[in-house]
Design a protein around this motif. Structure first.
Motif, short mmCIF file in Angstrom:
data_model
loop_
_atom_site.label_atom_id
_atom_site.label_comp_id
_atom_site.label_asym_id
_atom_site.label_seq_id
_atom_site.Cartn_x
_atom_site.Cartn_y
_atom_site.Cartn_z
N GLY A 181 0.54 69.68 45.06
CA GLY A 181 1.99 69.50 45.06
C GLY A 181 2.78 70.77 44.88
N ARG A 182 2.10 71.88 44.48
CA ARG A 182 2.84 73.12 44.31
C ARG A 182 3.26 73.69 45.65
N ARG A 183 4.38 74.38 45.64
CA ARG A 183 4.82 75.03 46.86
C ARG A 183 4.07 76.35 47.03
N ALA A 184 3.71 76.66 48.22
CA ALA A 184 3.09 77.94 48.53
C ALA A 184 3.96 78.65 49.55
N THR A 185 4.34 79.87 49.24
CA THR A 185 5.14 80.64 50.19
C THR A 185 4.30 81.82 50.65
N ILE A 186 4.23 81.99 51.95
CA ILE A 186 3.40 83.06 52.51
C ILE A 186 4.31 84.20 52.94
N MET A 187 4.03 85.36 52.37
CA MET A 187 4.85 86.54 52.64
C MET A 187 4.16 87.43 53.68
N ASP A 188 4.91 88.38 54.21
CA ASP A 188 4.29 89.26 55.21
C ASP A 188 3.67 90.51 54.59
N PHE A 189 3.54 90.54 53.25
CA PHE A 189 2.83 91.64 52.61
C PHE A 189 1.74 91.06 51.71
N GLY A 190 0.60 91.70 51.69
CA GLY A 190 -0.52 91.19 50.91
C GLY A 190 -0.97 92.17 49.85
N MET A 202 9.83 54.38 54.15
CA MET A 202 9.95 55.03 52.83
C MET A 202 11.30 54.69 52.19
N ASN A 203 11.26 54.18 50.97
CA ASN A 203 12.49 53.80 50.27
C ASN A 203 12.61 54.52 48.95
N ILE A 204 13.86 54.82 48.60
CA ILE A 204 14.11 55.30 47.25
C ILE A 204 14.02 54.09 46.33
N LYS A 205 13.32 54.26 45.22
CA LYS A 205 13.16 53.11 44.32
C LYS A 205 14.53 52.61 43.88
N TYR A 214 10.18 66.32 55.95
CA TYR A 214 8.84 65.78 55.76
C TYR A 214 8.30 66.22 54.39
N ASP A 215 8.48 67.51 54.10
CA ASP A 215 8.00 68.06 52.85
C ASP A 215 8.75 67.45 51.66
N PHE A 216 10.05 67.31 51.81
CA PHE A 216 10.88 66.79 50.72
C PHE A 216 10.52 65.34 50.42
N VAL A 217 10.36 64.56 51.47
CA VAL A 217 10.03 63.14 51.28
C VAL A 217 8.66 63.00 50.62
N ASN A 218 7.76 63.89 51.00
CA ASN A 218 6.45 63.90 50.33
C ASN A 218 6.58 64.16 48.84
N MET A 219 7.46 65.09 48.49
CA MET A 219 7.69 65.39 47.08
C MET A 219 8.28 64.17 46.37
N GLN A 250 7.83 61.19 47.04
CA GLN A 250 6.78 60.20 46.85
C GLN A 250 5.85 60.62 45.71
N LYS A 251 5.54 61.91 45.70
CA LYS A 251 4.67 62.44 44.66
C LYS A 251 5.30 62.26 43.28
N LEU A 252 6.60 62.42 43.21
CA LEU A 252 7.32 62.30 41.94
C LEU A 252 7.68 60.84 41.64
N LYS A 253 7.24 59.97 42.52
CA LYS A 253 7.45 58.52 42.36
C LYS A 253 8.92 58.13 42.36
N ILE A 254 9.71 58.88 43.13
CA ILE A 254 11.12 58.53 43.31
C ILE A 254 11.24 57.64 44.55
N ALA A 255 10.34 57.89 45.49
CA ALA A 255 10.33 57.08 46.71
C ALA A 255 8.99 56.37 46.79
N GLU A 256 8.95 55.27 47.51
CA GLU A 256 7.71 54.53 47.67
C GLU A 256 7.70 53.82 49.01
N GLY A 257 6.54 53.35 49.40
CA GLY A 257 6.44 52.53 50.60
C GLY A 257 6.21 53.32 51.86
#
Ligand SMILES: Cc1ncc(COP(=O)(O)O)c(C=O)c1O
Lengths: 452, 84
Positions: A329-338, B1-4, B66-71, B73-80
């Motif tokens: 669930g963590r966000r990963a941000t990929i930068m152009d420097f390593g 997907m619904n907000i609870k 897509y990413d936000f809705v996944n979050m 769901q993960k945080l159990k704010i949305a379901e279904g």
């Protein structure tokens, strides 16, 4: 209708009562400019990533350090530690400020000569000086800091052969209460090795013992350790005076002062915990002034500070390649420097600022570099506002060691720009190209042709 | 997907889930999306609305949504299930 500014949607859980292990939000203000130059423009002109050196910051930091010492001790000389950053333009800012050169290899020695540093103002340290290096250093009357007995004997032979009296010092390692002791370099104080080397030089009379040197470690957070080192070197110098009636001209306390970076795993920020130049200067000066030298025989104090003088003047500008969500669930941000160009991310939790405005919303993220390797992690956890592809960031306090220890891997090393006192940018090292790399490759004749 | 159903929203972006006691913070765009979802808008409708009023292209927004809705769901704010 004019469209509104977009920001990626983010949501984070609020943990009431628990201190946020990712740090405080107030740490984030956008850094849109470096010394009056817009980050966006610098990147547009010189590419991304890009190292930027602030000449203003170098000169200011140097003056601060110099003032801290010269207000406490009568004779002070800095020698720029080439390995910390040996881009010639950087070296020359230090030389203009009055620094001598401190080098640890033939390569660095020649760099200093090419920068027009007089040979007599080059300090030659390190365990790996070749016979040719030593000949040149003796010829040029440089200050040769002897690291081991093999070197001592070799210099003695060369002195006879060349019929010159080399100016030498010995490097002394010692217990200063900070562990591990860097006892692989030089001669130990406590077990008598240092005296043994001193006697070998003094009794033989083929070399002139002009100084005593120590470099007790790097990123040393204890000013007191320098006080102890200064006392022990003073003790040796006074002993030499007593035994051989010989004044030691200088004590060289080496480098190692901490910069304002935050060491990995440390809870407090480097800006708050690193000692100031004044604290180091106080410890060193007090120790030498109280050691018992006659006032007119006080030795010159030499300092070889590296990271504490240049770290803050360096920034790395970079851009976001992509955002991902990790399986946890963590966000990963990929930068152009390593990590290959930001080598110090192995040591430090570098402070990183977004280079454009953002709202107060932040997210915890892992910052990755672009290399196809799992070790390419710039920050394991960092709180940043939502960044999108092509947004820019500024990595702070990266002036030391990155531009010398960087590795060319997968892509070219970036350009380095220096922003001068009038806020005008100058390229001081061009971005590498394919031909930079291929210019040293050779193709055997029989491998030149193939059919696929 | 619904907000609870029982999720509470404030205009400052404070999100509260009374069933778990968890609270969250979202940015204005996040808040707008959650509100649209609460009003039963589909992903496509949300995309049209947002891209017509903000400086963002369809593809980039689709990825972010897509990413936000996944979050959510993960945080159990949305379901279904995702609404077609
Ligand atoms: C002999 C010597 N002098 C000076 C330095 C510069 O050290 P720092 O960058 O920690 O000040 C080093 C670096 O390791 C060194 O080995």
């Amino acid at each position: 209708m004019k469209k509104l500014q977009y920001e990626r949607p983010v949501i984070t859980r609020l943990n009431t009562g628990v201190t946020n292990k990712f740090g405080t939000k107030t740490a984030f203000t956008p850094v849109t400019h470096v010394d009056g130059n817009e980050v966006k423009t610098l990147i547009a002109n010189y590419g991304s990533p890009l190292f930027v050196i602030s000449e203003q910051t170098i000169r200011k930091t140097f003056k601060d350090a110099n003032r801290a010492f010269t207000t406490r001790y009568p004779k002070v000389q800095f020698a720029w530690s080439y390995k910390t950053n040996y881009i010639n333009a950087v070296c020359n800012v230090f030389h203009q400020e009055g620094s001598w050169a401190e080098v640890v290899s033939g390569f660095e020695y020649h760099k200093a000569l090419n920068n027009d540093v007089p040979g007599s103002k080059i300090i030659f340290n390190g365990p790996d000086k070749t016979e040719a290096d030593l000949r040149l250093a003796i010829e040029n009357n440089s200050l040769i800091h002897i690291d081991h007995l093999d070197e001592l004997y070799l210099i003695k032979e060369l002195a006879v052969e060349m019929n010159k009296k080399p100016r030498v010092a010995i490097r002394v390692n010692m217990d200063t209460g900070v562990y591990p002791i860097w006892d692989r370099f030089g001669f130990n104080y406590e077990n008598g090795q240092a005296w043994d080397a001193i006697n070998k030089i003094m009794l033989n009379d083929k070399m002139e013992l002009v100084g005593l040197h120590s470099h007790i470690g790097t990123f040393m957070l204890s000013p007191n350790a320098y006080g102890i080192a200064a006392s022990k070197l003073s003790d040796l110098a006074l002993g030499i005076k007593k035994k051989y009636k010989k004044n030691i001209q200088y004590l060289d306390l080496g480098g190692g002062f901490a910069s304002k970076n935050t060491l990995k795993g440390s809870y407090l920020q480097g800006v708050d915990t690193s000692p100031t130049f004044d604290q180091y200067a106080e410890a060193i000066s007090t120790a030498i002034l109280n050691a018992g030298f006659l006032e007119e025989e006080l030795p010159l104090l030499i300092l070889e500070s590296g990271r504490s003088l240049i770290d803050e003047a360096g920034s790395l500008l970079g851009s976001v390649i992509s955002n991902k969500r990790l399986s946890d669930g963590r966000r990963a941000t990929i930068m152009d420097f390593g990590v290959n160009i930001l080598f110090t991310s192995f040591w430090y939790d570098h402070k990183i600022s977004p280079a454009q405005d953002f709202s107060q919303y932040t997210e915890d993220a892992v910052l990755y570099g672009p290399l196809c390797m799992n070790i390419d992690v710039i920050r394991e956890n960092i709180t940043l506002p939502p960044l999108k592809r092509d947004d820019h960031v500024v990595v702070h306090t990266v002036g030391a060691y990155n531009m010398t220890q960087w590795m060319q891997f997968i892509a070219m090393r970036p350009a380095v720009v220096m922003i001068d006192m009038d806020e005008k940018p100058h390229i001081i090292r061009r971005r590498e190209t394919l031909s930079t790399i291929e210019s040293v490759e050779m193709m055997p004749e029989y491998l030149k042709k193939f059919k696929l | 997907m619904n907000i609870k159903k029982n999720i509470a929203l404030s205009d400052s972006g404070f999100v509260f889930d009374p069933s778990s006691g968890d609270s969250f913070s979202t940015n204005p765009i996040g808040l707008e999306i959650i509100k649209l979802m609460k009003n039963g808008k589909s992903a496509d409708e949300i995309k049209k609305l947002i891209t017509s009023s903000y400086m963002i292209d369809d593809n980039s927004f689709e990825k972010d949504l897509y990413d936000f809705v996944n979050m959510l769901q993960k945080l159990k704010i949305a379901e279904g299930e995702e609404k077609k």
